[in-house]
Design a protein around this motif. Structure first.
Motif, PDB file in Angstrom:
ATOM      1  N   GLY A   1       7.166  -1.317   2.661  1.00 25.10           N
ATOM      2  CA  GLY A   1       7.775  -0.221   1.914  1.00 25.10           C
ATOM      3  C   GLY A   1       6.774   0.838   1.514  1.00 25.10           C
ATOM      4  O   GLY A   1       7.039   2.045   1.627  1.00 25.10           O
ATOM      5  N   VAL A   2       5.596   0.387   1.032  1.00 23.78           N
ATOM      6  CA  VAL A   2       4.546   1.336   0.635  1.00 23.78           C
ATOM      7  C   VAL A   2       4.069   2.141   1.844  1.00 23.78           C
ATOM      8  O   VAL A   2       3.932   3.377   1.786  1.00 23.78           O
ATOM      9  CB  VAL A   2       3.365   0.585  -0.015  1.00 23.78           C
TER      10      VAL A   2
ATOM     11  N   GLN B   1       6.769   4.573   3.065  1.00 21.73           N
ATOM     12  CA  GLN B   1       7.013   5.654   2.105  1.00 21.73           C
ATOM     13  C   GLN B   1       5.916   6.714   2.159  1.00 21.73           C
ATOM     14  O   GLN B   1       6.207   7.918   2.111  1.00 21.73           O
ATOM     15  CB  GLN B   1       7.082   5.064   0.690  1.00 21.73           C
ATOM     16  N   TYR B   2       4.652   6.290   2.298  1.00 22.35           N
ATOM     17  CA  TYR B   2       3.542   7.234   2.148  1.00 22.35           C
ATOM     18  C   TYR B   2       2.823   7.563   3.459  1.00 22.35           C
ATOM     19  O   TYR B   2       2.209   8.648   3.567  1.00 22.35           O
ATOM     20  CB  TYR B   2       2.532   6.687   1.141  1.00 22.35           C
TER      21      TYR B   2
ATOM     22  N   LEU C   1      10.651   1.987  -0.581  1.00 21.98           N
ATOM     23  CA  LEU C   1       9.673   1.322  -1.431  1.00 21.98           C
ATOM     24  C   LEU C   1      10.349   0.354  -2.391  1.00 21.98           C
ATOM     25  O   LEU C   1       9.911  -0.787  -2.545  1.00 21.98           O
ATOM     26  CB  LEU C   1       8.868   2.362  -2.215  1.00 21.98           C
TER      27      LEU C   1
ATOM     28  N   THR D   1       7.134  -5.455   0.658  1.00 18.15           N
ATOM     29  CA  THR D   1       6.512  -4.524  -0.287  1.00 18.15           C
ATOM     30  C   THR D   1       5.441  -3.694   0.408  1.00 18.15           C
ATOM     31  O   THR D   1       5.374  -2.458   0.236  1.00 18.15           O
ATOM     32  CB  THR D   1       5.885  -5.295  -1.460  1.00 18.15           C
TER      33      THR D   1
END
Length: 556
Positions: A200-201, A204-205, A332, A197
């Motif tokens: 993924g965050v 992604q950002y 994400l 998790t």
């Protein structure tokens, strides 16, 4: 944080009662053979208070996070990296394989060093290697560098698992080891829940490189905490904690410990240190891990542990590709899908340890074996294999059924909640079996807990490396349903090994002990010291180096 210890006093005879001393020498039995009274003059297994033990376990638990974080934060970025480096998803999965190979080999070197020279130095070395590897991974730009640096990263992270388990063995007796092992491995199992998790965050950002900067910063914080606040626990260096640490083994906590403790030092488990409590550096020897593989009972436990754990690792490696194909998820959302797996693992770690300790107490009561708080039990005539593995069987069955459920839910493209439920029970079942077999190996090798756990890493990581590399080609060749059915069928056969160990484990220990001691040595001890003295001398040996009585006694 409380740093209180129990004052010790030793007479000439008491000094012989090391942490493995037999309770038979320290109890009084009524005429009817009933009530047993422990001898309170025996030194405690560990002088650390309960609060201090929990602080130590907390530190090793968060340190164990670097191994699953190093592996799983990377998962959501697998597809992105495949595109950036212009390689296939299967080739990126090879980086998981190289990670596992390094994770198999490195602990056998570092764990041996920690069993002889202390835990603190080994932790510090691991964190330093991990920081350097993650900085390199954040800056690398080609596939070859990715493979090499992932191996260096695994070298720095993998030994943290073995060291965490070893610290539990340093401070916890067999009767309480289940719950402490659960707490210590909670961090290890928390990683699969939230590592993907977090990855993924970040991917992604902030981009995939931010994953490795995050890991480098986290390891830097751990390095500072362990340098200042982690006391040395290795029993070959500080005994039960009352021998004062020196040099790199000394932390701020060790200094405060000296101010609060004024009693004489306890006996050291083996190779006593000098009067200053300082030991010389022992060059790491990985052969100790291979010797454990040469013992019949330990080898079977290790093979079972490795094969069963491989099921969870193949599942985690397959999730990004399978969930992207079946449900069209981005990085994400793929990371969020791992929460179910990690939550199941975490619940197992926090609950099943108490079940293991309850089962230990139940059998101890049945066999009228005394359990004195803080004192190590004599396990020579105790069916430790039966006690531990009875709790493994339900976990084995749950994990096997969940693998079937996962594979076929993906095959038929069901609602995503169904494979998520399967992931939860895969985490719960496989983690239960993995943690308890780890605890059993520590019980069998109390004087070399880090080396024993390194043997676990060696076997499970090599098997997991093969499984992680093969799972996607298997799913493409025979579909996910049949691929995971094949794994489940192997586990249906594998459960027979659990019952085999429960039935034959004590007899194997007896045979191994007779081979190590020899009939001549046993006869010499019997004639020189008498039977009762022989029992005490043997009880001071590690469990896997002890004679366990006659075949008739073992059956009882």
């Amino acid at each position: 944080m409380e740093i209180s210890q129990v004052p010790l006093s030793h007479s000439g005879s008491q000094a012989k009662n090391a942490e493995n001393a037999s309770p038979l020498a320290d109890v009084e039995k009524n005429e009817d053979g009933g009530t047993l009274h422990p001898d309170v003059s025996e030194p405690p297994y560990s002088i650390f208070s309960t609060k201090m033990k929990m602080w130590i376990i907390f530190l090793v638990s968060i340190s164990a996070l670097i191994s699953p974080f190093g592996a799983t934060t990377f998962y959501p970025a697998l597809n992105v990296l495949a595109e950036k480096l212009d390689v296939s998803p299967a080739m990126v999965n090879i980086s998981l394989t190289t990670y596992m190979i390094a994770q198999a080999i490195a602990p056998s070197i570092i764990a041996g060093m920690s069993d002889n020279s202390g835990r603190r130095l080994s932790f510090i070395v691991c964190f330093a290697i991990f920081i350097v590897a993650n900085i390199g991974l954040a800056l690398q730009t080609n596939y070859a560098a990715l493979l090499v640096l992932r191996m260096v990263q695994a070298t720095g992270s993998s030994a943290s698992i073995a060291l965490s388990v070893a610290v539990v063995a340093d401070v916890a007796t067999s009767a309480e080891r289940g719950q402490y092992m659960g707490y210590a491995t909670a961090g290890l199992l928390f990683g699969p829940a939230f590592g993907p998790t977090i990855g993924g965050v970040l991917a992604q950002y902030l981009g995939w490189r931010s994953i490795f900067w995050f890991l480098a910063i986290y390891a830097g914080v751990l390095l500072a905490m362990f340098t200042l606040l982690f006391p040395e626990t290795c029993r070959n260096v500080v005994g039960n904690g009352s021998t004062l640490a020196r040099g790199v083994n000394r932390s701020l906590v060790s200094y405060l410990q000296e101010q609060n403790f004024s009693g004489p030092p306890s006996p050291i488990d083996s190779n006593p240190p000098t009067a200053t409590g300082k030991r010389g550096f022992n060059f790491p020897n990985p052969l100790g891990t291979l010797r454990i593989l040469g013992e019949k009972e330990s080898c079977i436990v290790l093979l079972y542990n490795g094969l069963f754990f491989t099921g969870m690792m193949t599942t985690t490696a397959a999730v990004p590709e399978l969930f992207k194909s079946a449900y069209g998820l981005d990085e994400l959302r793929v990371g969020l899908c791992y929460i179910a797996l990690g939550t199941g693992s975490l619940i197992s770690a926090l609950t099943m340890g108490h079940v293991v300790d309850w089962n230990f107490r139940r059998h101890a009561k049945r066999l009228q074996m005394p359990i004195a708080k803080g004192k190590q039990q004599d396990l020579r005539h105790f069916p430790i294999e039966l006690v531990r593995l009875q709790v493994v069987v339900p976990g084995h069955l749950i994990g096997t059924a969940a693998l079937l459920m996962f594979g076929w839910s993906i095959k038929f493209n069901t609602h995503i909640s169904l494979p998520e439920v399967a992931l939860f029970f895969i985490g719960f079942g496989i983690s239960t079996a993995f943690n308890i077999t780890n605890t059993l190996l520590v019980d069998l090798h109390r004087n070399q807990p880090a080396t024993a756990t390194a043997a676990v890493n060696f076997v499970r990581c090599l098997m997991s490396a093969g499984g992680s590399a093969a799972i996607i080609p298997m799913c493409q060749a025979m579909n996910a349903g049949w691929a995971f059915t094949l794994i489940a069928l192997i586990y249906v056969i594998l459960v027979a090994a659990v019952f085999w160990i429960m039935r034959k484990g004590m007899a194997w220990r007896e045979a191994e002990a007779k081979k190590l001691l020899g009939d001549d040595k046993r006869g010499e001890l019997d004639s020189r010291n008498g039977h009762s003295k022989n029992v005490l001398v043997e009880a001071e040996r590690p469990i896997n180096e002890t004679r366990y009585g006659s075949g008739e006694t073992a059956k009882k």
